[in-house]
Write an enzyme that holds these catalytic residues in place. Structure first.
Site, short mmCIF file in Angstrom:
data_model
loop_
_atom_site.label_atom_id
_atom_site.label_comp_id
_atom_site.label_asym_id
_atom_site.label_seq_id
_atom_site.Cartn_x
_atom_site.Cartn_y
_atom_site.Cartn_z
N ASP A 69 17.61 2.51 -39.27
CA ASP A 69 17.12 3.46 -40.28
C ASP A 69 17.10 2.78 -41.64
OD1 ASP A 69 16.45 6.01 -41.31
OD2 ASP A 69 18.50 6.24 -42.00
N THR A 103 11.72 3.15 -43.74
CA THR A 103 11.45 1.71 -43.65
C THR A 103 10.04 1.42 -44.14
OG1 THR A 103 12.77 1.78 -41.64
CG2 THR A 103 11.65 -0.27 -42.11
#
Length: 535
Positions: A69, A103
């Site tokens: 994550d 991301t």
């Protein structure tokens, strides 16, 4: 920093402790800032997409985190550079607002900075670059609106929601059970959602984890799970049609606030004191029995004597339950939290169809399940896994999936994933660049090139030839005028993301483009950096 003038009236700047500071100006400052932003993006680039790698981070006290994550990676990293901190905040704001795509937003910002660097080297003014980016982001934002599909779902047809959550989970470590976890996430969100107001309160979904078992044993409980056991081992382990008294007052004799001393010099006095205490406990337990409670949940502890009495009077009890859990139990069972014994009334009791204590494996770990509640608006997702890191990562993955389901309930527009939305925006921005006279069109074209970074990274991480794959997808989109063509990461054999069911939320994608552009504009406008050079 101070401004002074020499005898001819010419201004000059005096820096305090000049030998300990460094100063970067003009293009050097911008290049240094851009390289700091790119460095952060480069770290996250490899963890994008279903074939993305995980990162392992060790904190100063030795705790190890393994995660995919983006927001978590950047939170855990110890970043000194101020520009890199902006990238950390960028992913955090994406996490707070959307919950997913943390991301991608950093990779995108890094790519925009990379393109800006080329333009600055050609001598284009940074403000013109920033304005061009702003125009391009508006074009891309509008284009996403145009290509977005709406899909309808209701409480009976939840398949579209599950497909979108599966896309989110496919890039995580838990992708082998993504179907079951996506179903759990969607059912949990629908259980607490207010579909009329299109609002979801994620605080009502409690995510608990316990080491042991396997990931497939993860379950959704329409009720609350409390990591405690009954206060006395001989109390009943299962209570049906429980009436629950939720107390925040301790089962102890009252203590005067003042400093006091009791002199006991005879046996009679001791007996009197003991009887007094016993009567006090008796009254407490009797009060609970009188209002019809069949289970007591208390925020504080009890004396051993109170425990013994509760056991004798057949009144099961749970002690040391945290404040947040008490509130959730009160919401789920429809009870009221009672601060004083005098205020206990039958109306304030919560109701649950079944309260049971469950043991796990061969350990002494026990948890209490409160199920079939009067108001099933509070639910618990109970995660099992082989080790602590796996459970933590599953919690983070589920948080992303819950956020995606919530966003879809708020706004049911979707775009297709796999880099198809970015490629489609890139083509649209490239086409629109010709309409703008002046230097901005260079920046708009650069924005179009920067959008290609996400499909490129997806292809690279999947072991495909990045440039070849991207140009094939791009030409296919232009030829067929089909905005659903993306990178075939899982090697299924079709580039059409609609067939692969790779779906992303529209607001998530739009937010990515807006946030990345804002941060890049901010970084480009900095042209003078004075910093302490003790790093």
């Amino acid at each position: 920093m101070a401004l002074a003038f020499d005898e001819y009236g010419r201004p000059f700047i005096i820096l305090k402790e000049q030998d300990q500071k460094t100063r970067l100006r003009g293009l050097d400052a911008q290049k240094a800032n851009i390289s700091a932003g790119k460095a952060v993006a480069r770290i996250l680039r490899t963890s994008l997409g279903p074939k993305g790698m995980d990162k392992m981070l060790q904190s100063p006290d030795g705790d190890v985190t393994i995660t995919n994550d983006g927001a978590t990676i950047l939170e855990q990293m110890d970043v000194d550079n101020q520009i890199a901190k902006l990238m950390v905040e960028l992913s955090r704001s994406q996490d707070y607002e959307i919950g997913d795509g943390t991301t991608g937003v950093v990779v995108m910002a890094g790519s925009l900075l990379e393109q800006a660097e080329k333009l600055l080297e050609r001598g284009i003014h940074p403000i013109r670059v920033a304005e061009g980016y702003e125009m391009a982001s508006r074009i891309a934002f509008q284009h996403l609106e145009n290509v977005a599909d709406k899909f309808e779902f209701d409480a009976t047809n939840i398949e579209p929601l599950i497909q979108t959550c599966m896309t989110t989970l496919s890039s995580k470590i838990v992708n082998r059970c993504k179907r079951s976890l996506a179903e759990i996430a969607v059912k949990a969100v629908l259980a607490v959602a207010d579909l009329e107001r299109k609002d979801v309160n994620l605080d009502l979904i409690k995510v608990e984890g316990k080491v042991g078992g396997k990931l497939e044993d993860t379950e959704l409980i329409y009720g609350i799970v409390v990591d405690k056991d009954m206060s006395h081992p001989q109390m009943p382990k299962q209570i049906e049609d429980a009436k629950i008294a939720i107390l925040t007052c301790p089962f102890e004799p009252p203590k005067p606030k003042t400093k006091h001393k009791v002199d006991i010099d005879t046996v009679e006095k001791f007996q009197t004191l003991r009887q007094q205490e016993q009567k006090y406990f008796d009254d407490m337990v009797q009060k609970c029995k009188d209002v019809g409670a069949t289970l007591v949940i208390c925020q504080w502890g009890f004396d051993d004597e109170a425990n013994h009495l509760l056991m004798h009077r057949n009144l099961p009890a749970v002690r040391w339950v945290g404040g947040v859990e008490l509130e959730l139990i009160a919401i789920a069972t429809g009870g009221r939290i009672v601060p004083r014994f005098q205020e206990l009334t039958p109306e304030k009791l919560g109701r649950a169809g079944l309260v049971r204590e469950k043991a796990f494996g061969t350990t002494k770990d026990r948890m209490i399940y409160i199920e079939h509640c009067a108001n099933s608006r509070a639910v618990t997702i109970f995660i099992r896994g082989g080790n602590k890191m796996m459970i933590e990562e599953t919690k983070r993955s589920l948080h992303d999936a819950l956020c995606v389901a919530r966003n879809l309930i708020r706004n049911n527009s979707i775009v297709y994933g796999g880099g198809s939305a970015e490629v489609s925006c890139s083509i649209a921005v490239e086409a629109a660049a010709d309409k703008y006279p002046g230097v901005e069109q260079y920046a708009i074209r650069a924005f179009a090139d920067a959008l290609d970074a996400i499909p490129m990274a997806l292809a690279e991480n999947s072991g495909l030839q990045p440039i070849e794959t991207l140009s094939a997808v791009k030409s296919q989109q232009i030829k067929e005028n089909n905005h659903c063509c993306g990178i075939d990461c899982n090697d299924i054999g079709t580039n059409d993301m609609r067939e692969q069911n790779v779906i992303e939320t529209l607001i998530g994608k739009q937010q990515q483009i807006l946030l990345a552009t804002q941060v890049v504009k901010m970084i480009l406008k900095i042209d003078d950096v004075i910093s302490s050079s003790d790093y």
